[in-house]
Write a protein that holds these residues in place. Structure first.
Motif, PDB file in Angstrom:
ATOM      1  N   GLN A  71       0.828  -1.212   0.000  1.00  0.00           N
ATOM      2  CA  GLN A  71       0.000   0.000   0.000  1.00  0.00           C
ATOM      3  C   GLN A  71       0.863   1.263   0.000  1.00  0.00           C
ATOM      4  O   GLN A  71       0.598   2.226   0.731  1.00  0.00           O
ATOM      5  CB  GLN A  71      -0.954   0.000   1.199  1.00  0.00           C
ATOM      6  CG  GLN A  71      -1.971  -1.131   1.190  1.00  0.00           C
ATOM      7  CD  GLN A  71      -2.937  -1.038  -0.001  1.00  0.00           C
ATOM      8  OE1 GLN A  71      -3.679  -0.083  -0.127  1.00  0.00           O
ATOM      9  NE2 GLN A  71      -2.900  -2.035  -0.866  1.00  0.00           N
ATOM     10  N   PHE A  72       1.918   1.259  -0.840  1.00  0.00           N
ATOM     11  CA  PHE A  72       2.745   2.457  -0.986  1.00  0.00           C
ATOM     12  C   PHE A  72       1.953   3.538  -1.711  1.00  0.00           C
ATOM     13  O   PHE A  72       1.180   3.261  -2.632  1.00  0.00           O
ATOM     14  CB  PHE A  72       4.006   2.164  -1.808  1.00  0.00           C
ATOM     15  CG  PHE A  72       4.994   1.240  -1.151  1.00  0.00           C
ATOM     16  CD1 PHE A  72       5.008   1.071   0.226  1.00  0.00           C
ATOM     17  CD2 PHE A  72       5.929   0.558  -1.917  1.00  0.00           C
ATOM     18  CE1 PHE A  72       5.923   0.225   0.832  1.00  0.00           C
ATOM     19  CE2 PHE A  72       6.858  -0.291  -1.326  1.00  0.00           C
ATOM     20  CZ  PHE A  72       6.854  -0.458   0.052  1.00  0.00           C
ATOM     21  N   SER A  73       2.199   4.789  -1.341  1.00  0.00           N
ATOM     22  CA  SER A  73       1.690   5.905  -2.124  1.00  0.00           C
ATOM     23  C   SER A  73       2.537   6.018  -3.395  1.00  0.00           C
ATOM     24  O   SER A  73       3.627   5.424  -3.471  1.00  0.00           O
ATOM     25  CB  SER A  73       1.777   7.198  -1.321  1.00  0.00           C
ATOM     26  OG  SER A  73       3.144   7.579  -1.167  1.00  0.00           O
ATOM     27  N   PRO A  74       2.085   6.767  -4.410  1.00  0.00           N
ATOM     28  CA  PRO A  74       2.914   6.921  -5.623  1.00  0.00           C
ATOM     29  C   PRO A  74       4.312   7.450  -5.318  1.00  0.00           C
ATOM     30  O   PRO A  74       5.303   6.972  -5.900  1.00  0.00           O
ATOM     31  CB  PRO A  74       2.100   7.900  -6.470  1.00  0.00           C
ATOM     32  CG  PRO A  74       0.677   7.657  -6.054  1.00  0.00           C
ATOM     33  CD  PRO A  74       0.743   7.365  -4.583  1.00  0.00           C
ATOM     34  N   ALA A  75       4.413   8.419  -4.411  1.00  0.00           N
ATOM     35  CA  ALA A  75       5.730   8.977  -4.080  1.00  0.00           C
ATOM     36  C   ALA A  75       6.589   7.935  -3.374  1.00  0.00           C
ATOM     37  O   ALA A  75       7.804   7.824  -3.639  1.00  0.00           O
ATOM     38  CB  ALA A  75       5.565  10.216  -3.192  1.00  0.00           C
ATOM     39  N   GLU A  76       5.999   7.153  -2.470  1.00  0.00           N
ATOM     40  CA  GLU A  76       6.744   6.102  -1.766  1.00  0.00           C
ATOM     41  C   GLU A  76       7.192   5.020  -2.745  1.00  0.00           C
ATOM     42  O   GLU A  76       8.299   4.481  -2.625  1.00  0.00           O
ATOM     43  CB  GLU A  76       5.874   5.504  -0.660  1.00  0.00           C
ATOM     44  CG  GLU A  76       5.601   6.465   0.487  1.00  0.00           C
ATOM     45  CD  GLU A  76       4.444   6.023   1.356  1.00  0.00           C
ATOM     46  OE1 GLU A  76       4.182   6.703   2.364  1.00  0.00           O
ATOM     47  OE2 GLU A  76       3.794   5.003   1.029  1.00  0.00           O
ATOM     48  N   ALA A  77       6.325   4.672  -3.718  1.00  0.00           N
ATOM     49  CA  ALA A  77       6.687   3.660  -4.711  1.00  0.00           C
ATOM     50  C   ALA A  77       7.870   4.126  -5.548  1.00  0.00           C
ATOM     51  O   ALA A  77       8.767   3.333  -5.867  1.00  0.00           O
ATOM     52  CB  ALA A  77       5.487   3.347  -5.604  1.00  0.00           C
ATOM     53  N   ARG A  78       7.903   5.416  -5.907  1.00  0.00           N
ATOM     54  CA  ARG A  78       9.030   5.939  -6.685  1.00  0.00           C
ATOM     55  C   ARG A  78      10.321   5.879  -5.873  1.00  0.00           C
ATOM     56  O   ARG A  78      11.386   5.527  -6.402  1.00  0.00           O
ATOM     57  CB  ARG A  78       8.739   7.371  -7.134  1.00  0.00           C
ATOM     58  CG  ARG A  78       7.680   7.470  -8.223  1.00  0.00           C
ATOM     59  CD  ARG A  78       7.666   8.868  -8.838  1.00  0.00           C
ATOM     60  NE  ARG A  78       7.270   9.887  -7.863  1.00  0.00           N
ATOM     61  CZ  ARG A  78       6.008  10.260  -7.649  1.00  0.00           C
ATOM     62  NH1 ARG A  78       5.017   9.668  -8.310  1.00  0.00           N
ATOM     63  NH2 ARG A  78       5.738  11.225  -6.777  1.00  0.00           N
ATOM     64  N   LEU A  79      10.238   6.187  -4.588  1.00  0.00           N
ATOM     65  CA  LEU A  79      11.424   6.116  -3.730  1.00  0.00           C
ATOM     66  C   LEU A  79      11.897   4.675  -3.602  1.00  0.00           C
ATOM     67  O   LEU A  79      13.106   4.400  -3.696  1.00  0.00           O
ATOM     68  CB  LEU A  79      11.134   6.704  -2.352  1.00  0.00           C
ATOM     69  CG  LEU A  79      12.250   6.565  -1.309  1.00  0.00           C
ATOM     70  CD1 LEU A  79      13.550   7.207  -1.809  1.00  0.00           C
ATOM     71  CD2 LEU A  79      11.822   7.164   0.029  1.00  0.00           C
ATOM     72  N   ALA A  80      10.974   3.747  -3.400  1.00  0.00           N
ATOM     73  CA  ALA A  80      11.340   2.332  -3.287  1.00  0.00           C
ATOM     74  C   ALA A  80      12.058   1.865  -4.550  1.00  0.00           C
ATOM     75  O   ALA A  80      13.062   1.148  -4.485  1.00  0.00           O
ATOM     76  CB  ALA A  80      10.094   1.486  -3.036  1.00  0.00           C
TER      77      ALA A  80
END
Length: 291
Positions: free
Chosen positions: A230-239
């Motif tokens: 359940q990452f946010s779009p910004a968290e997914a980009r960082l991951a």
């Protein structure tokens, strides 16, 4: 309307018996045909063939049909039930075999459809025998590495010859069967994997499926991880950036955001994945990306 000769009735009943092996609805038609000999007879209701349940549940419609034959045994065509009964029993056993094969395929489909990785299974003619849900979604994307054309898996950008050669090698057409990895040339850096599958047993009734084509696409894996945690779009980009080996400072510069914002996103990643350190987080994401 002229009465049908016993031979024609017998042939019609046999046809219904064996049609019922592959078409559940024909069992009711068969019972109706039997009932037409004795309209006043109280015949058991065959009902619908259950799609699941115990062996007793599966056998009930056939037991009802056997009972129907017993009821009709003293009718005008009383000689027919004894002739039809062995075929009815044989049709029952064949139906159980077909039902078992269908259940095996249903379980296979459920298992493969749960995979996030696009997967195609190929027959000995190199045609697609099965594709999982992820493959259907992936092939519909305009930027995907693979698509389907005329029942075959085709690359969107890489040369078709490389994929065809890999499939031939996986099917053992050019020596011992072996796996091949192909760089797709897509912007996402997807890798195409073509691998052989064990040949089916000689006595199996299942279609021959001898090869598999799959895609390891970082973009697909990133979406899967984002859905999983359940990452946010910004968290997914960082991951994704961390998996590529970027430092927090480099990532912040590439995104045009403050380092403090990136650190806040990192803490959120720790919380959602149950990790405590950046190295532990990256190790977890890399392991899951290879699944």
């Amino acid at each position: 309307m002229r009465a049908l000769p016993s031979s024609e009735i017998y042939d019609a009943l046999l046809a219904l018996c064996y049609e019922s092996v592959v078409d559940d609805a024909r069992w009711s038609t068969l019972l109706a045909a039997l009932a037409s000999f004795r309209p006043s007879a109280q015949l058991p209701d065959v009902g619908g063939q259950p799609s699941g349940g115990s062996d007793d549940d599966h056998a009930q419609p056939f037991l009802n049909l056997q009972a129907a034959i017993d009821v009709l045994a003293d009718g005008k065509h009383g000689e027919l039930p004894g002739r039809v009964a062995p075929h009815l029993d044989r049709a029952r056993r064949l139906f159980e075999i077909v039902s078992g094969l269908r259940e095996d395929l249903r379980r296979r489909d459920l298992l493969l459809d749960s995979l996030p990785t696009p997967l195609w299974l190929l027959d000995e003619q190199r045609r697609v025998a099965y594709r999982n849900a992820a493959a259907m979604r992936y092939a519909a994307e305009p930027d995907s590495a693979l698509c389907e054309q005329g029942g075959y898996v085709r690359p969107r950008r890489a040369t078709t010859g490389r994929l065809e050669t890999a499939i031939r090698e996986a099917l053992g057409r050019a020596g011992p069967a072996r796996s091949t990895h192909i760089a797709s040339g897509s912007a996402s850096g997807a890798e195409i994997i073509v691998a052989p599958l064990p040949a089916p047993e000689p006595d199996t009734a299942r279609p021959h499926t001898l090869g598999a084509v799959s895609v390891l696409d970082p973009a697909v894996q990133s979406r899967h991880l984002a859905q999983l945690f359940q990452f946010s779009p910004a968290e997914a980009r960082l991951a994704s950036g961390l998996q590529q080996g970027m430092s927090l400072a480099d990532y912040a510069r590439s995104q045009g955001v403050a380092i403090s914002t990136v650190r806040t996103q990192l803490r959120s990643l720790f919380m959602k994945t149950g990790t405590d350190r950046q190295g532990e987080l990256v190790s977890l994401l890399m392991r899951l990306s290879r699944q």
